[in-house]
Design a protein around this motif. Structure first.
Motif, PDB file in Angstrom:
ATOM      1  N   ARG A  65     -17.491 -60.171   9.719  1.00  0.00           N
ATOM      2  CA  ARG A  65     -18.307 -59.810  10.885  1.00  0.00           C
ATOM      3  C   ARG A  65     -17.731 -60.370  12.178  1.00  0.00           C
ATOM      4  O   ARG A  65     -17.953 -59.819  13.262  1.00  0.00           O
ATOM      5  CB  ARG A  65     -19.735 -60.323  10.692  1.00  0.00           C
ATOM      6  CG  ARG A  65     -20.495 -59.600   9.575  1.00  0.00           C
ATOM      7  CD  ARG A  65     -21.911 -60.115   9.478  1.00  0.00           C
ATOM      8  NE  ARG A  65     -22.635 -59.931  10.718  1.00  0.00           N
ATOM      9  CZ  ARG A  65     -23.821 -60.459  10.984  1.00  0.00           C
ATOM     10  NH1 ARG A  65     -24.400 -61.223  10.092  1.00  0.00           N
ATOM     11  NH2 ARG A  65     -24.416 -60.231  12.133  1.00  0.00           N
ATOM     12  N   SER A  98     -30.489 -49.722  14.029  1.00  0.00           N
ATOM     13  CA  SER A  98     -29.381 -49.305  14.891  1.00  0.00           C
ATOM     14  C   SER A  98     -28.241 -50.311  14.899  1.00  0.00           C
ATOM     15  O   SER A  98     -27.126 -50.000  15.310  1.00  0.00           O
ATOM     16  CB  SER A  98     -29.884 -49.089  16.323  1.00  0.00           C
ATOM     17  OG  SER A  98     -30.431 -50.291  16.851  1.00  0.00           O
ATOM     18  N   THR A  99     -28.502 -51.541  14.432  1.00  0.00           N
ATOM     19  CA  THR A  99     -27.435 -52.547  14.367  1.00  0.00           C
ATOM     20  C   THR A  99     -26.658 -52.510  13.058  1.00  0.00           C
ATOM     21  O   THR A  99     -25.656 -53.216  12.909  1.00  0.00           O
ATOM     22  CB  THR A  99     -28.029 -53.960  14.534  1.00  0.00           C
ATOM     23  OG1 THR A  99     -28.926 -54.221  13.444  1.00  0.00           O
ATOM     24  CG2 THR A  99     -28.766 -54.093  15.856  1.00  0.00           C
ATOM     25  N   ASP A 100     -27.107 -51.725  12.122  1.00  0.00           N
ATOM     26  CA  ASP A 100     -26.493 -51.645  10.791  1.00  0.00           C
ATOM     27  C   ASP A 100     -25.048 -51.170  10.921  1.00  0.00           C
ATOM     28  O   ASP A 100     -24.771 -50.123  11.500  1.00  0.00           O
ATOM     29  CB  ASP A 100     -27.306 -50.664   9.928  1.00  0.00           C
ATOM     30  CG  ASP A 100     -26.938 -50.716   8.460  1.00  0.00           C
ATOM     31  OD1 ASP A 100     -25.760 -50.968   8.137  1.00  0.00           O
ATOM     32  OD2 ASP A 100     -27.838 -50.492   7.622  1.00  0.00           O
ATOM     33  N   TYR A 101     -24.111 -51.947  10.367  1.00  0.00           N
ATOM     34  CA  TYR A 101     -22.701 -51.561  10.433  1.00  0.00           C
ATOM     35  C   TYR A 101     -22.464 -50.181   9.851  1.00  0.00           C
ATOM     36  O   TYR A 101     -21.604 -49.425  10.312  1.00  0.00           O
ATOM     37  CB  TYR A 101     -21.852 -52.571   9.653  1.00  0.00           C
ATOM     38  CG  TYR A 101     -21.564 -53.850  10.384  1.00  0.00           C
ATOM     39  CD1 TYR A 101     -22.194 -54.154  11.587  1.00  0.00           C
ATOM     40  CD2 TYR A 101     -20.655 -54.771   9.876  1.00  0.00           C
ATOM     41  CE1 TYR A 101     -21.937 -55.330  12.249  1.00  0.00           C
ATOM     42  CE2 TYR A 101     -20.383 -55.955  10.534  1.00  0.00           C
ATOM     43  CZ  TYR A 101     -21.026 -56.231  11.720  1.00  0.00           C
ATOM     44  OH  TYR A 101     -20.755 -57.404  12.370  1.00  0.00           O
ATOM     45  N   ALA A 141     -25.502 -56.697   9.237  1.00  0.00           N
ATOM     46  CA  ALA A 141     -26.055 -56.993  10.569  1.00  0.00           C
ATOM     47  C   ALA A 141     -27.499 -56.537  10.721  1.00  0.00           C
ATOM     48  O   ALA A 141     -27.928 -56.119  11.796  1.00  0.00           O
ATOM     49  CB  ALA A 141     -25.187 -56.385  11.666  1.00  0.00           C
ATOM     50  N   LEU A 174     -23.460 -47.895  12.667  1.00  0.00           N
ATOM     51  CA  LEU A 174     -22.602 -47.999  13.841  1.00  0.00           C
ATOM     52  C   LEU A 174     -21.218 -47.419  13.598  1.00  0.00           C
ATOM     53  O   LEU A 174     -20.665 -46.726  14.450  1.00  0.00           O
ATOM     54  CB  LEU A 174     -22.457 -49.470  14.250  1.00  0.00           C
ATOM     55  CG  LEU A 174     -23.640 -50.114  14.973  1.00  0.00           C
ATOM     56  CD1 LEU A 174     -23.373 -51.599  15.161  1.00  0.00           C
ATOM     57  CD2 LEU A 174     -23.887 -49.441  16.318  1.00  0.00           C
TER      58      LEU A 174
END
Length: 472
Positions: free
Chosen positions: A269, A334-337, A403, A340
């Motif tokens: 990360r 929306s932060t999920d890799y 994330a 994204l």
């Protein structure tokens, strides 16, 4: 296998693959070809590589991952007239397009199985040609691949696991000849898979590293072993099979062994960012993956909406609203890799960019199609453990690595399965595993499907040619 190995053999395979097709006829005139091929270690290496490449043709770069099986898991919106996966998503096994896909899966899978059986027919008599522990690796990989492909055939053509294990399903073929192999029951196929895997585990235990070697003098048999059916892939497949068979204790045991190995680190990360990321499939987490040379061409056709005016009948997508629901964007997703880096949106439609090959300068990352992921071991362990607190820890480990915020509320049996289902939807999008997850649990109906499912709807019919010529 690694990129230099693929490049090295591609010219050989131009003739070698055609030779393999001749071998499948088992005619007297081809015996010299077989004897020549299996008289050297390099010949076995070439034959093994040919088997891996055969697994891509119509299979793991196609029907088994991105197309047929994903459509049946309702990964795509296929309602437009003329969409190539319209009837697949409706489980219309009588439709010509679906029958053709199933026939391709059956034929090409058994061709690939024939290739590894041919290796296994010769390997014991040729021990003297191998250096180091290469005999163990070749035989172990071949046995593991045979089990892997037969188990996937069972997951398609067999009944839902809750049904009677005495139902005849598929032939488990262990020889390389023209003899028709009788159908085996679900229980027998599972037993045969595990028997092959037990032997493979012993053989492959001579090399447990997950390596990427470069430079002159590289050992091709131990090079980039994520692209080999390696020792840990044996453990992972056992976990998958035991869960399918309802043996949660064994599934948990093997899943935890893979997790505890430390061989498959999560994507870093600290260095993972939108501007420089090339590793869209999270390759460090691949327990077993294939390097398939046609990936870019196939992916560009399937997962490109921009500039394609006919995308609604040609490409594979969901509406952005549906995709956002899938990834729980409204509640922090929306932060999920995986959202994204692997989902692209255009004019209200969303599609996968997971397999895009654009801008790749690291050839190690190119053409990778994951077949077993580290994350699946976490999901198997989370489902199989009797301890709900441990299940929560396992699920939160994946969420943290992707994330996402951790789940705070303690799990119940119901919410445990709900959270695991959400993860399968996100983690294995366009990889085919979701349909098998639903089938294993006999989920009726399949989410996002309007079809009134029954247990029988999950069962692929045998191809017409197999019924006619196999006397089924």
């Amino acid at each position: 296998m690694k990129k230099p190995l693929y490049i090295l053999f591609i010219c050989l395979l131009a003739s070698g693959i055609s030779s393999c097709k001749k071998w499948l006829d088992v005619k007297p005139g081809t015996q010299v070809l077989q004897d020549e091929m299996f008289s050297t270690e390099a010949g076995f290496n070439q034959a093994l590589l040919g088997s891996y490449l055969q697994m891509g043709t119509g299979l793991y770069a196609d029907n088994m991952t991105m197309t047929t099986i994903s459509a049946m898991g309702q990964n795509y919106q296929t309602t437009s007239t003329g969409h190539p996966l319209l009837e697949h998503a409706k489980y219309n096994y009588a439709a010509p397009t679906v029958k053709a896909s199933i026939a391709t899966i059956w034929s090409n899978m058994y061709k690939a199985i024939g290739g590894v059986n041919n290796i296994l027919t010769h390997v014991d008599q040729a021990k003297g040609v191998f250096l180091k522990n290469h005999y163990n690796l070749v035989k172990g990989e071949a046995l593991g691949l045979r089990a892997y492909m037969h188990f996937d055939l069972l997951r398609m053509f067999g009944p839902v696991p809750a049904n009677n294990g005495s139902v005849n399903t598929i032939p488990y073929i262990k020889t390389f000849d023209k003899q028709v192999t009788p159908l085996s029951t679900t229980t027998q196929v599972i037993e045969l898979c595990l028997k092959d895997l037990d032997e493979a585990e012993q053989l492959l235990s001579v090399y447990k590293d997950i390596a990427y070697n470069t430079g002159d003098g590289v050992d091709e048999f131990t090079n980039y072993t994520r692209n080999h059916f390696n020792y840990w892939a044996v453990k992972a497949l056992k976990a998958r099979i035991y869960l399918y068979a309802g043996n949660k204790a064994k599934a948990y045991q093997y899943a935890k062994e893979v997790i505890g190995s430390g061989k498959f680190p999560f994507v870093d990360r600290a260095t993972f960012n939108l501007s420089s990321n090339q590793d869209r499939t999270f390759s460090t987490e691949h327990v077993f993956a294939l390097n398939l040379p046609l990936t870019k061409a196939l992916v560009d056709i399937r997962f490109r909406l921009d500039g394609n005016t006919a995308f609604q009948t040609q490409t594979f997508y969901l509406t952005s609203a549906t995709m956002n629901t899938l990834f729980e964007v409204a509640t922090g997703g929306s932060t999920d890799y995986r959202y994204l880096y692997n989902i692209k949106t255009s004019n209200g439609y969303s599609y996968s960019s997971k397999f895009w090959q654009d801008g790749l300068t690291n050839l190690q990352l190119s053409n990778q199609v994951p077949l077993i992921r580290l994350s699946e071991m976490y999901y198997i362990a989370a489902e199989a453990t009797p301890d709900l607190n441990e299940a929560l820890e396992l699920l939160n480990k994946i969420r943290t690595q992707r994330a996402l915020a951790t789940i705070i509320t303690p799990l119940t049996e119901i919410t445990r399965m709900q959270e695991i289902a959400k993860e399968y939807n996100k983690e294995f999008y366009a990889e085919g595993q979701l349909f098998f997850y639903y089938k294993r649990l006999s989920v009726l109906p399949v989410p996002r499907s309007a079809v009134a499912m029954t247990a029988q709807t999950y069962v692929f019919p045998l191809p017409d040619n197999e019924i006619e010529f196999g006397n089924r």
